[in-house]
Design a protein around this motif. Structure first.
Motif, PDB file in Angstrom:
ATOM      1  N   ASN A  99      69.850  16.982  38.071  1.00  0.00           N
ATOM      2  CA  ASN A  99      69.048  16.126  38.459  1.00  0.00           C
ATOM      3  C   ASN A  99      67.380  16.635  37.945  1.00  0.00           C
ATOM      4  OD1 ASN A  99      68.422  18.241  40.097  1.00  0.00           O
ATOM      5  ND2 ASN A  99      68.896  16.942  42.034  1.00  0.00           N
ATOM      6  N   GLY A 100      67.498  17.843  37.320  1.00  0.00           N
ATOM      7  CA  GLY A 100      66.196  18.236  36.860  1.00  0.00           C
ATOM      8  C   GLY A 100      65.510  19.306  37.708  1.00  0.00           C
ATOM      9  N   LYS A 101      66.365  19.536  38.907  1.00  0.00           N
ATOM     10  CA  LYS A 101      65.701  20.438  40.081  1.00  0.00           C
ATOM     11  C   LYS A 101      66.394  21.431  40.344  1.00  0.00           C
ATOM     12  CE  LYS A 101      63.749  16.228  42.262  1.00  0.00           C
ATOM     13  NZ  LYS A 101      63.702  15.222  43.596  1.00  0.00           N
ATOM     14  N   ARG A 102      65.711  22.443  40.902  1.00  0.00           N
ATOM     15  CA  ARG A 102      66.523  23.642  41.515  1.00  0.00           C
ATOM     16  C   ARG A 102      67.814  23.019  42.489  1.00  0.00           C
ATOM     17  NH1 ARG A 102      66.413  28.152  38.869  1.00  0.00           N
ATOM     18  NH2 ARG A 102      64.239  28.748  38.174  1.00  0.00           N
ATOM     19  N   TYR A 103      68.735  23.950  42.663  1.00  0.00           N
ATOM     20  CA  TYR A 103      69.660  23.469  43.471  1.00  0.00           C
ATOM     21  C   TYR A 103      69.308  23.667  44.884  1.00  0.00           C
ATOM     22  CZ  TYR A 103      74.446  23.866  45.597  1.00  0.00           C
ATOM     23  OH  TYR A 103      75.727  23.779  46.510  1.00  0.00           O
ATOM     24  N   GLY A 121      62.557  32.770  35.478  1.00  0.00           N
ATOM     25  CA  GLY A 121      61.352  31.826  35.436  1.00  0.00           C
ATOM     26  C   GLY A 121      61.695  30.270  35.726  1.00  0.00           C
ATOM     27  N   ASP A 122      60.764  29.423  35.514  1.00  0.00           N
ATOM     28  CA  ASP A 122      60.981  28.246  36.012  1.00  0.00           C
ATOM     29  C   ASP A 122      61.930  27.369  35.375  1.00  0.00           C
ATOM     30  OD1 ASP A 122      58.582  28.456  37.432  1.00  0.00           O
ATOM     31  OD2 ASP A 122      57.224  27.519  36.085  1.00  0.00           O
ATOM     32  N   ASP A 123      62.379  27.764  34.140  1.00  0.00           N
ATOM     33  CA  ASP A 123      63.531  27.048  33.461  1.00  0.00           C
ATOM     34  C   ASP A 123      64.861  27.872  33.530  1.00  0.00           C
ATOM     35  OD1 ASP A 123      62.817  29.019  31.569  1.00  0.00           O
ATOM     36  OD2 ASP A 123      62.503  27.460  30.121  1.00  0.00           O
ATOM     37  N   GLU A 212      77.787  24.439  32.516  1.00  0.00           N
ATOM     38  CA  GLU A 212      77.721  25.455  31.343  1.00  0.00           C
ATOM     39  C   GLU A 212      76.340  25.690  31.028  1.00  0.00           C
ATOM     40  OE1 GLU A 212      80.251  26.514  27.371  1.00  0.00           O
ATOM     41  OE2 GLU A 212      79.901  24.620  27.599  1.00  0.00           O
ATOM     42  N   SER A 213      75.442  24.450  30.798  1.00  0.00           N
ATOM     43  CA  SER A 213      74.145  24.454  30.138  1.00  0.00           C
ATOM     44  C   SER A 213      73.103  24.671  31.398  1.00  0.00           C
ATOM     45  CB  SER A 213      73.971  23.166  29.367  1.00  0.00           C
ATOM     46  OG  SER A 213      74.131  22.370  30.005  1.00  0.00           O
ATOM     47  N   HIS A 214      73.430  24.869  32.622  1.00  0.00           N
ATOM     48  CA  HIS A 214      72.483  24.737  33.521  1.00  0.00           C
ATOM     49  C   HIS A 214      71.564  26.106  33.570  1.00  0.00           C
ATOM     50  CE1 HIS A 214      74.807  21.661  36.295  1.00  0.00           C
ATOM     51  NE2 HIS A 214      73.926  21.075  35.357  1.00  0.00           N
ATOM     52  N   GLY A 215      72.340  27.255  33.342  1.00  0.00           N
ATOM     53  CA  GLY A 215      71.618  28.419  33.587  1.00  0.00           C
ATOM     54  C   GLY A 215      71.570  29.411  32.330  1.00  0.00           C
TER      55      GLY A 215
END
Length: 272
Positions: A99-103, A121-123, A212-215
């Motif tokens: 959703n583009g946000k932090r968990y 960092g932020d991303d 897989e691509s989240h972090g």
């Protein structure tokens, strides 16, 4: 309490108890495909039709009747506690969610403030000391599970045995529990025991790793994240997982099981 985390094909060919971070996206898509001959377009966790789920109100009576009557083959899938927790850290704590946000909103700021965890960092893509941050996250996990503070334990790092147990406690019986680390063999065994509207060829099924691509990528071998204290904490938290699902606590670098799962033992010890 019912059967939280339980999914069932609409054809009632099979029942699956979801365990987070244990190949659940791929398994869910296989079940969906086995009924419909196509995959769900999106994350299977978002599907509200085409698969019975305990979270869907209209599915509950059907799931309850099937599970308590043991009408269909029932299974689940488990994973090594060392790699499961590392996966949760990099996905849920360091990563940006779909959703583009932090968990869980304020969870990461809380971890940064109270436990000194860094997340890249932020991303989530900046360099940071992964080992130090993961060990601090581990302290937080211990606090949530042992004392339920500063929050209740999250489903992604609460013990696998706890997820597996709710199905048994409410009248369910497993026909198969297999390991994520030996996925093809385990999933094939399930498919060999059931009749599905559409045949599933595991060799051609893609892996649906939605996290897989989240972090950030893990920078070190598994064993480098676990010193003696970390291993002590892991065993304190996940002792039943190691014991029941036959994983090697002594050697974090060995993600493979060291013995066969005894289904009678699992039902006896988790059905109390």
């Amino acid at each position: 309490m019912g059967f939280p985390g339980t999914w069932m094909t609409e054809s009632e060919s099979v029942v699956y108890r979801v365990v987070p971070k244990c190949a659940c996206s791929t398994i869910g898509q296989i079940l969906y495909y086995s009924d419909h001959g196509e995959f769900f377009d999106g994350d299977i966790h978002d599907a509200t039709a085409g698969l019975h789920k305990w979270g869907i109100e209209t599915s509950r009576d059907l799931i309850t009747a099937n599970v308590q009557g043991h009408k269909s083959y029932a299974f689940t899938c488990v994973r090594n506690p060392y790699t499961r927790l590392l996966s949760s850290f990099f996905d849920k704590i360091c990563g940006i969610q779909r959703n583009g946000k932090r968990y869980r909103g304020n969870l990461v700021p809380l971890l940064m403030q109270k436990y000194g965890v860094e997340v890249g960092g932020d991303d989530g893509q900046d360099d940071f000391d992964q080992v130090r941050s993961f060990r601090r996250f581990l302290l937080f996990v211990r606090d949530t599970i042992r004392w339920r503070r500063p929050m209740e334990p999250d489903i992604h790092w609460s013990a696998t045995s706890g997820h597996v147990a709710t199905f048994i406690a409410n009248g369910g019986t497993y026909d198969k529990i297999f390991w994520t680390e030996e996925f093809n063999d385990g999933m094939q065994d399930v498919l060999d025991h059931i009749e599905t509207p559409h045949k599933v060829d595991l060799a051609t099924i893609p892996r649906f790793n939605e996290s897989e691509s989240h972090g950030p990528k893990r920078a070190h071998p598994v064993e480098e994240y676990f010193d003696d204290l970390s291993m002590h904490l892991i065993y304190e938290i996940y002792k039943r997982d190691f014991d029941l699902f036959k994983y090697d606590f002594e050697n974090p670098s060995n993600k493979r099981p060291i013995a066969e799962i005894d289904l009678e033992e699992v039902h006896a010890k988790l059905g109390d």
